[in-house]
Write a protein that holds these residues in place. Structure first.
Motif, PDB file in Angstrom:
ATOM      1  N   ARG A  27       0.842  -1.204   0.000  1.00 19.15           N
ATOM      2  CA  ARG A  27       0.000   0.000   0.000  1.00 19.15           C
ATOM      3  C   ARG A  27       0.871   1.245   0.000  1.00 19.15           C
ATOM      4  O   ARG A  27       2.037   1.206   0.350  1.00 19.15           O
ATOM      5  CB  ARG A  27      -0.920  -0.046   1.207  1.00 19.15           C
ATOM      6  N   SER A  36     -11.063   1.879   1.438  1.00 16.12           N
ATOM      7  CA  SER A  36     -11.164   0.955   0.308  1.00 16.12           C
ATOM      8  C   SER A  36      -9.807   0.398  -0.122  1.00 16.12           C
ATOM      9  O   SER A  36      -9.689  -0.778  -0.423  1.00 16.12           O
ATOM     10  CB  SER A  36     -11.842   1.641  -0.877  1.00 16.12           C
ATOM     11  N   SER A  37      -8.779   1.232  -0.128  1.00 14.98           N
ATOM     12  CA  SER A  37      -7.477   0.773  -0.626  1.00 14.98           C
ATOM     13  C   SER A  37      -6.456   0.492   0.472  1.00 14.98           C
ATOM     14  O   SER A  37      -5.498  -0.226   0.254  1.00 14.98           O
ATOM     15  CB  SER A  37      -6.899   1.823  -1.578  1.00 14.98           C
ATOM     16  N   ASN A  58      -4.526   2.787   1.561  1.00 17.95           N
ATOM     17  CA  ASN A  58      -3.455   3.765   1.389  1.00 17.95           C
ATOM     18  C   ASN A  58      -3.505   4.793   2.521  1.00 17.95           C
ATOM     19  O   ASN A  58      -4.575   5.151   3.001  1.00 17.95           O
ATOM     20  CB  ASN A  58      -3.567   4.470   0.042  1.00 17.95           C
ATOM     21  N   ARG A  92      -8.296  -6.568   2.397  1.00 19.45           N
ATOM     22  CA  ARG A  92      -8.094  -6.427   0.953  1.00 19.45           C
ATOM     23  C   ARG A  92      -9.319  -6.885   0.160  1.00 19.45           C
ATOM     24  O   ARG A  92      -9.630  -6.330  -0.873  1.00 19.45           O
ATOM     25  CB  ARG A  92      -6.884  -7.232   0.513  1.00 19.45           C
TER      26      ARG A  92
END
Length: 142
Positions: free
Chosen positions: A14, A34-35, A37, A67
């Protein structure tokens, strides 16, 4: 990513995005649900201790962000409904980030993520459910 001053690869592939100093955010750091990050506000570059704490806090959230789309959906729903889940998640991240269990335990209350009443109510309901379940199990064995 035009607001990024630096982008690094973090755990599990990430991104850790350090924003430009002029790009202000509501908080010192955030993690994408969602990611996974991580985004670090550009205005905290002058304080290395705070920067280190925020990065560790947000990396903890990043690693704990699922994930898979299905698990992420469950994670988001539980996060929006459970004070206990919010407390454990935020307290753990802050304890890891600040390297202080006491700071972690106070953090969700100090930042307004939950109230003591919400946490006490949920813990009480879980305790009652446990008592009922234990009583039912004991009744079936006699």
């Amino acid at each position: 990513m035009r607001n990024a001053a630096h982008v690094f690869t973090g755990p599990r592939g990430r991104k850790i995005v350090f924003l430009k100093p002029e790009y202000r955010r509501d908080s010192a750091g955030s993690t994408s649900m969602s990611s996974g990050n991580v985004f670090i506000s550009g205005e905290i570059n002058g304080d290395p201790k705070l920067l280190h704490e925020v990065v560790r806090h947000e990396v903890f959230h990043s690693v704990m962000t699922p994930r898979s789309r299905a698990l992420n959906y469950v994670h988001s729903n539980v996060l929006s409904r459970s004070g206990l889940y919010i407390y454990v998640r935020e307290a753990s991240a802050q304890a890891y980030g600040a390297r202080s269990l006491w700071q972690g335990m106070k953090f969700p209350f100090n930042r307004g993520y939950i109230t003591p009443g919400w946490l006490a109510t949920e813990l009480g309901l879980l305790g009652m459910a446990g008592l009922v379940a234990t009583g039912l199990v004991q009744d079936e064995t006699h």
